[in-house]
Scaffold this motif. Structure first.
Motif, mmCIF file in Angstrom:
data_model
loop_
_atom_site.group_PDB
_atom_site.id
_atom_site.type_symbol
_atom_site.label_atom_id
_atom_site.label_comp_id
_atom_site.label_asym_id
_atom_site.label_seq_id
_atom_site.Cartn_x
_atom_site.Cartn_y
_atom_site.Cartn_z
ATOM 1 N N ALA A 261 0.840 -1.201 0.000
ATOM 2 C CA ALA A 261 0.000 0.000 0.000
ATOM 3 C C ALA A 261 0.877 1.254 0.000
ATOM 4 N N LYS A 262 2.042 1.137 0.632
ATOM 5 C CA LYS A 262 2.943 2.272 0.728
ATOM 6 C C LYS A 262 3.595 2.568 -0.619
ATOM 7 N N LYS A 263 3.792 1.500 -1.380
ATOM 8 C CA LYS A 263 4.454 1.670 -2.672
ATOM 9 C C LYS A 263 3.563 2.424 -3.656
ATOM 10 N N ASN A 264 2.283 2.236 -3.513
ATOM 11 C CA ASN A 264 1.359 2.919 -4.406
ATOM 12 C C ASN A 264 1.225 4.381 -3.973
ATOM 13 N N LYS A 265 2.164 5.189 -4.480
ATOM 14 C CA LYS A 265 2.266 6.559 -3.968
ATOM 15 C C LYS A 265 1.025 7.373 -4.232
ATOM 16 N N LYS A 266 0.351 7.034 -5.310
ATOM 17 C CA LYS A 266 -0.808 7.831 -5.679
ATOM 18 C C LYS A 266 -1.849 7.829 -4.565
ATOM 19 N N SER A 267 -2.074 6.631 -3.971
ATOM 20 C CA SER A 267 -3.070 6.605 -2.908
ATOM 21 C C SER A 267 -2.420 6.840 -1.546
ATOM 22 N N TYR A 268 -1.156 6.421 -1.418
ATOM 23 C CA TYR A 268 -0.490 6.572 -0.128
ATOM 24 C C TYR A 268 -0.233 8.047 0.175
ATOM 25 N N TRP A 269 0.185 8.785 -0.833
ATOM 26 C CA TRP A 269 0.457 10.203 -0.633
ATOM 27 C C TRP A 269 -0.794 11.029 -0.848
ATOM 28 N N ASN A 270 -1.898 10.499 -0.401
ATOM 29 C CA ASN A 270 -3.138 11.210 -0.658
ATOM 30 C C ASN A 270 -3.855 11.420 0.667
ATOM 31 N N GLY A 271 -3.771 12.642 1.171
ATOM 32 C CA GLY A 271 -4.458 12.954 2.413
ATOM 33 C C GLY A 271 -3.929 12.155 3.581
ATOM 34 N N ILE A 272 -4.846 11.732 4.439
ATOM 35 C CA ILE A 272 -4.483 11.167 5.723
ATOM 36 C C ILE A 272 -4.018 9.706 5.629
ATOM 37 N N ASN A 273 -4.174 9.092 4.441
ATOM 38 C CA ASN A 273 -3.735 7.699 4.273
ATOM 39 C C ASN A 273 -2.325 7.474 4.768
ATOM 40 N N ILE A 274 -1.481 8.436 4.486
ATOM 41 C CA ILE A 274 -0.075 8.322 4.834
ATOM 42 C C ILE A 274 0.098 8.104 6.338
ATOM 43 N N ILE A 275 -0.761 8.721 7.124
ATOM 44 C CA ILE A 275 -0.682 8.567 8.575
ATOM 45 C C ILE A 275 -1.150 7.183 8.984
ATOM 46 N N GLY A 276 -2.337 6.805 8.506
ATOM 47 C CA GLY A 276 -2.923 5.533 8.903
ATOM 48 C C GLY A 276 -2.031 4.363 8.567
ATOM 49 N N VAL A 277 -1.566 4.318 7.314
ATOM 50 C CA VAL A 277 -0.781 3.172 6.870
ATOM 51 C C VAL A 277 0.538 3.080 7.644
ATOM 52 N N SER A 278 1.211 4.214 7.801
ATOM 53 C CA SER A 278 2.507 4.140 8.474
ATOM 54 C C SER A 278 2.329 3.781 9.945
ATOM 55 N N GLN A 279 1.266 4.293 10.531
ATOM 56 C CA GLN A 279 0.985 3.975 11.934
ATOM 57 C C GLN A 279 0.764 2.480 12.122
ATOM 58 N N LEU A 280 -0.032 1.897 11.223
ATOM 59 C CA LEU A 280 -0.319 0.469 11.311
ATOM 60 C C LEU A 280 0.951 -0.343 11.138
ATOM 61 N N LEU A 281 1.735 0.049 10.155
ATOM 62 C CA LEU A 281 2.960 -0.666 9.846
ATOM 63 C C LEU A 281 3.890 -0.672 11.056
ATOM 64 N N TYR A 282 3.931 0.458 11.719
ATOM 65 C CA TYR A 282 4.798 0.673 12.858
ATOM 66 C C TYR A 282 4.408 -0.232 14.017
ATOM 67 N N ARG A 283 3.121 -0.536 14.114
ATOM 68 C CA ARG A 283 2.613 -1.264 15.269
ATOM 69 C C ARG A 283 2.385 -2.748 15.017
ATOM 70 N N ILE A 284 2.257 -3.096 13.755
ATOM 71 C CA ILE A 284 1.649 -4.400 13.462
ATOM 72 C C ILE A 284 2.440 -5.562 14.043
ATOM 73 N N LYS A 285 3.744 -5.467 14.013
ATOM 74 C CA LYS A 285 4.532 -6.603 14.470
ATOM 75 C C LYS A 285 4.347 -6.844 15.963
ATOM 76 N N GLY A 286 4.297 -5.747 16.711
ATOM 77 C CA GLY A 286 4.093 -5.878 18.140
ATOM 78 C C GLY A 286 2.705 -6.412 18.456
ATOM 79 N N ASN A 287 1.776 -6.211 17.523
ATOM 80 C CA ASN A 287 0.402 -6.638 17.750
ATOM 81 C C ASN A 287 0.147 -8.072 17.316
ATOM 82 N N ALA A 288 1.085 -8.628 16.529
ATOM 83 C CA ALA A 288 0.804 -9.922 15.895
ATOM 84 C C ALA A 288 0.425 -10.985 16.915
#
Lengths: 640, 255
Positions: A261-288
């Motif tokens: 999702a991050k690679k697809n810059k068109k949607s990733y660099w669009n508004g608040i998506n950038i926050i949500g996706v990076s936040q999830l990525l940052y946390r996901i491993k600890g949450n697994a």
């Protein structure tokens, strides 16, 4: 200011955080109390024939519940302690002794436990009455006039939860000694680096789950996997592959997807998506790990509740399969038959829908072509009698047989287990009369009650008349009555009239005893399921709230640089949805496979009850979702 | 010349009746396009309150504020959010970078929020990264880079969307002197070459000496104003120091 008063103050101020934990704890106590009350209650014991069964079942259920609650409290406790590391460190820095801080945490947890226990028992005393009513209803009993709170139930609950509270409180005390001051301060600062996604592990996780599913869906009897691995080991292998696969799925495949999702810059660099996706990525491993536990718990709950609800739901159908006639017995004496008919006709509530007398012949058949072993008794009926009964029982089905053609009626037919009937020839010897018959048809139902006759074979009318010449037929009386499921009185009377050797079988007795067992099962698994659900919901809730507190700074920055509150709400809703949906979907998928395997085994269609279970589960889960989103939003977007 | 900031009779009270604290009183400030203005004053003078008001994250009790032709007192929360996103750039003392985003993503965040097309985003980030000398660290995360680099990233983020006004709150507060000089020179260049309008709050006379004009506040009131004009930075630095000592209380704040 004493430690105790600080502890009390802390709890007051942290009430929002504690609330759900507190509620789940109270709920568990209420359920435990109810189960224990049922175990001790004398009126229930007296009211039911299966009372030892009830008592044992509730004992077992309360042990399961106790273990689960202990783990849940332990887990939540370590959450709270970790969340408050900083506060603890501050006390420590100000020179409060470790022993005192430990005591304070101990008091806090202990106080919480005692209050929850008090509320739980009070609520339990009120609610258990209604729960008992519910139990009686699902078990098909008349409601009880007086159910009293038993003193021993209260004592039992207090002792058990006091021990749990003491143990977990002691854990809070110990935590202080395990940490070093420097660690406590740095606990939240350590930057979690971006997780790496391994393609190998991602593929492995899918392969593992695939293998687990594949084995689970294999036919128990015919598959080579079950044969080579053995009945005991295979389920363990399924569990291991699925659990490990789920964990890897959550820890790598999600990372992979998010990176994509991050690679697809068109949607990733669009508004608040950038926050949500990076936040999830940052946390996901600890949450697994948490997500895996929740997925497995959900799958277990759904499978257990699904199974018990299915058996409850299918009770009537199952009883109808074994008792196609409301009442059936062998004619031993014409007087008895007459008496039975009078008794049934007298009852205005249960009009006779049909009444037949069916001649049958009991024969020992050599079944070596069907099974490995030798002779087995069967009951023969003529094809015309079969057609009469099939019509009366509203089966849109008929047979026509000639000569030595035959049809088998096997209500318990199971693909793989049962022999291949059609085309097989069997022989029997009746009073020196050698005869061969060959099966040309198979019906997966019977027209006679299974408890009165043997497995039934339909033969041609010619053959039947021939056999009647050499042996005396046994006559069977069959009745269908209206409202067969509440024929209590009539059944009682008939039981006293019909002698044992007449093999009296009836719909009502089987139906009520089935209802009793499955009702008990659905009651217990339903409440256990609710406790599990409340606990899993709370775990995600805590985890998200802990994250919200540590993410607060980030959202403050975003608000400052011009992100609208509405956008922040949307972003949070999306992130939390991801965290909630993933274990739920995995849990549903796992339980769907487990229940499909079960329905293959039982040859019943479980779709309706299972869909109902999953919908209820999901609905409650969605409630937790919205609760979490709203609290999360309140924490991060509260204006100063 | 276009006026970017016009503040008239700005007043800010904290607390309620009986326990009233007047943080700002009769503040009148005008800032023209292309100015680099510093605000100085002792602790508690009201510098941060004033900056928060210009940042639109706090509202004055009374007075009029026009930023880039917009009356900000009349806007609601949503409009203010949009206004901050489109017209203002922020540099904070503690950087306020998002540690879940790479340097690159931190810089482009305002553009992404404004839904600028992706090609345009790439072009602008590259240009700014070059001018701040942070091209090599674009793919790193904030916890892997130094404080000076962090502040340059924050500055890049502040200007990437071409804001009408850049607000800097003690930007050198957490930096060593070399990094501080580096950042101040970058800001000064930005001001000269791109004629960016910058408003910087600082209590560091050295940082203030990079400005073209310095305002001094004391006890919530405008106290004095210094212009750099044609003086050298060193001479201006001395002026600032003198002004501070006349203010009293500022002494211990000097370098």
């Amino acid at each position: 200011m004493t430690l105790f008063s600080i502890a009390r103050k802390n709890m007051k101020n942290n009430f929002n955080n504690y609330f759900l934990y507190f509620a789940s704890m109270i709920f568990s106590i209420v359920i435990y109390f109810t189960f224990v009350s049922l175990k001790y209650d004398k009126t229930i014991l007296a009211s039911s024939d299966s009372s030892p069964k009830i008592s044992a079942a509730f004992s077992a259920a309360s042990v399961v519940l106790m273990i689960f609650v202990a783990i849940f409290i332990w887990y939540s406790n370590s959450f709270f302690t970790r969340k408050r590391k900083k506060e603890v460190a501050l006390y420590s820095l100000l020179g409060v002794r470790k022993k005192q801080i430990g005591k304070m945490l101990f008091y806090e947890n202990f106080l919480l436990g005692v209050i929850a226990l008090a509320i739980g028992i009070a609520l339990g005393s009120i609610l258990s009455k209604y729960f008992v009513l519910l139990l009686m209803k699902v078990m098909g009993h008349e409601s009880l006039a007086h159910f009293s709170i038993s003193f021993s139930a209260i004592v039992n609950t207090i002792i058990v939860f006091m021990i749990i509270t003491l143990l977990t409180s002691f854990q809070g005390y110990r935590v202080i000694y395990r940490f070093k001051l420097i660690d406590l301060f740095q606990a939240e600062k350590q930057g979690e680096s971006e997780p790496k996604a391994s393609l190998f592990l991602a593929l492995l996780s899918i392969v593992l789950i695939g293998v687990g599913y594949w084995i689970a869906l294999q036919n128990l009897v015919t598959s080579n996997v079950w044969k080579t691995l053995g009945m005991a080991i295979t389920p363990l292998i399924i569990l291991a592959t699925v659990i490990l696969g789920t964990y890897l799925l959550f820890s790598t495949v999600t990372v992979y997807m998010l990176k994509l999702a991050k690679k697809n810059k068109k949607s990733y660099w669009n508004g608040i998506n950038i926050i949500g996706v990076s936040q999830l990525l940052y946390r996901i491993k600890g949450n697994a790990r948490t997500l895996t536990i929740i997925a497995i718990l959900s799958a277990t709950t759904l499978s257990a509740v699904g199974t018990s609800y299915s058996s409850y739901y299918n009770n009537k159908h199952n009883v109808e399969m074994t008792n196609p006639n409301s009442i059936m017995f062998t004619v031993t004496d014409n007087n008895i038959s007459k008496k039975v008919q009078d008794t049934i006709s007298k009852d205005k509530n249960h009009q006779i829908l049909y009444h037949e007398t069916i001649p049958t012949i009991e024969v020992n058949v050599d079944t070596k072509n069907l099974y490995d072993y030798g002779d087995m008794p069967y009951t023969f009926i003529s094809v015309s009698d079969f057609n009469i009964l099939a019509k009366e029982q509203h089966r849109k089905d008929s047979l026509s047989l000639k000569g030595n053609q035959a049809a088998i009626l096997d209500a318990a037919y199971m693909e793989g287990f049962s022999p291949k009937y059609i085309g097989t020839e069997v022989s029997f010897n009746l009073k020196e009369h050698e005869q061969k018959i060959s099966f040309i048809d198979l019906k997966k139902y019977s027209v006679l009650n299974a408890k009165t006759v043997f497995n039934t074979i339909v033969i041609s009318d010619e053959l039947f008349t021939e056999l009647v010449k050499v042996t005396n037929p046994l006559d069977m009386e069959v009745y269908k009555i209206k409202n067969e499921d509440d024929a209590e009185n009539v059944t009682k009377e008939l039981k006293s009239i019909i002698p044992d050797q007449a093999k009296f079988s009836n719909f009502y007795t089987d139906y009520t005893s089935g209802l009793e067992t499955t009702g008990l099962l659905i009651f217990m698994s339903g409440f256990l399921g609710l406790v599990f659900l409340a606990a899993t919901g709370s775990i995600i809730y805590f985890k998200q709230l802990t994250e919200a507190t540590s993410d607060k700074g980030r959202y403050e920055i975003l608000l400052k640089i011009g992100v609208k509150k509405k956008e922040i709400y949307k972003s949070i809703a999306k992130q939390v949805l991801f965290i909630f949906a993933i274990p739920l979907l995995a849990g549903i998928a796992h339980s769907a496979i487990a229940l499909t395997a079960l329905s293959n085994l039982l040859q019943t269609n479980l779709v309706v009850p299972v869909v109902i279970c999953i919908s209820v589960y999901t609905a409650i889960y969605i409630f937790y979702y919205f609760l979490t989103v709203n609290t999360y939003y309140k924490i991060v977007a509260k204006t100063k | 010349m276009k006026k970017i900031v016009q503040a008239k009779n700005v007043q800010k009270d904290f607390g309620s009746k009986g326990n009233l604290f007047r943080a700002l009183q009769d503040i009148n400030i005008e800032i023209n396009e292309g100015e680099f203005v510093g605000i100085m004053g002792p602790s508690g003078a009201g510098k941060s309150t004033l900056l928060n008001i210009f940042s639109t994250i706090d509202k004055p009790t009374s007075g009029d504020i026009v930023i880039d032709g917009k009356e900000i007192m009349m806007m609601d929360d949503e409009q203010l959010s949009d206004f901050r996103r489109d017209r203002l750039g922020f540099i904070f003392q503690d950087y306020n970078l998002l540690d879940t985003l790479t340097v690159n993503e931190n810089i482009l965040l305002p553009l992404a929020l404004a839904k600028v097309p992706e090609k345009e985003i790439e072009k602008r980030v590259e240009k700014i990264a070059d001018s701040f000398g942070i091209r090599e660290i674009l793919n790193k995360y904030p916890y892997h880079i130094s404080g000076g680099q962090k502040q340059r990233v924050a500055a890049s983020r502040a200007i990437v969307a071409n804001p009408s006004l850049i607000l800097a709150d003690e930007p050198t507060g957490a930096l060593d002197s070399k990094s501080a000089t580096n950042l101040l020179e970058s800001l000064s260049n930005l001001n000269k070459k791109n004629s960016a309008t910058i408003l910087m709050v600082t209590h560091d006379a050295y940082a203030a000496s990079f400005c073209k004009r310095v305002l001094f506040i004391n006890d919530g009131k405008l106290y004095m104003e210094l212009h750099k004009a044609e003086k050298t930075r060193k001479a201006f630095f001395q002026d600032v120091l003198d002004a501070l000592s006349s203010l009293g209380g500022g002494h211990h704040d000097v370098i």
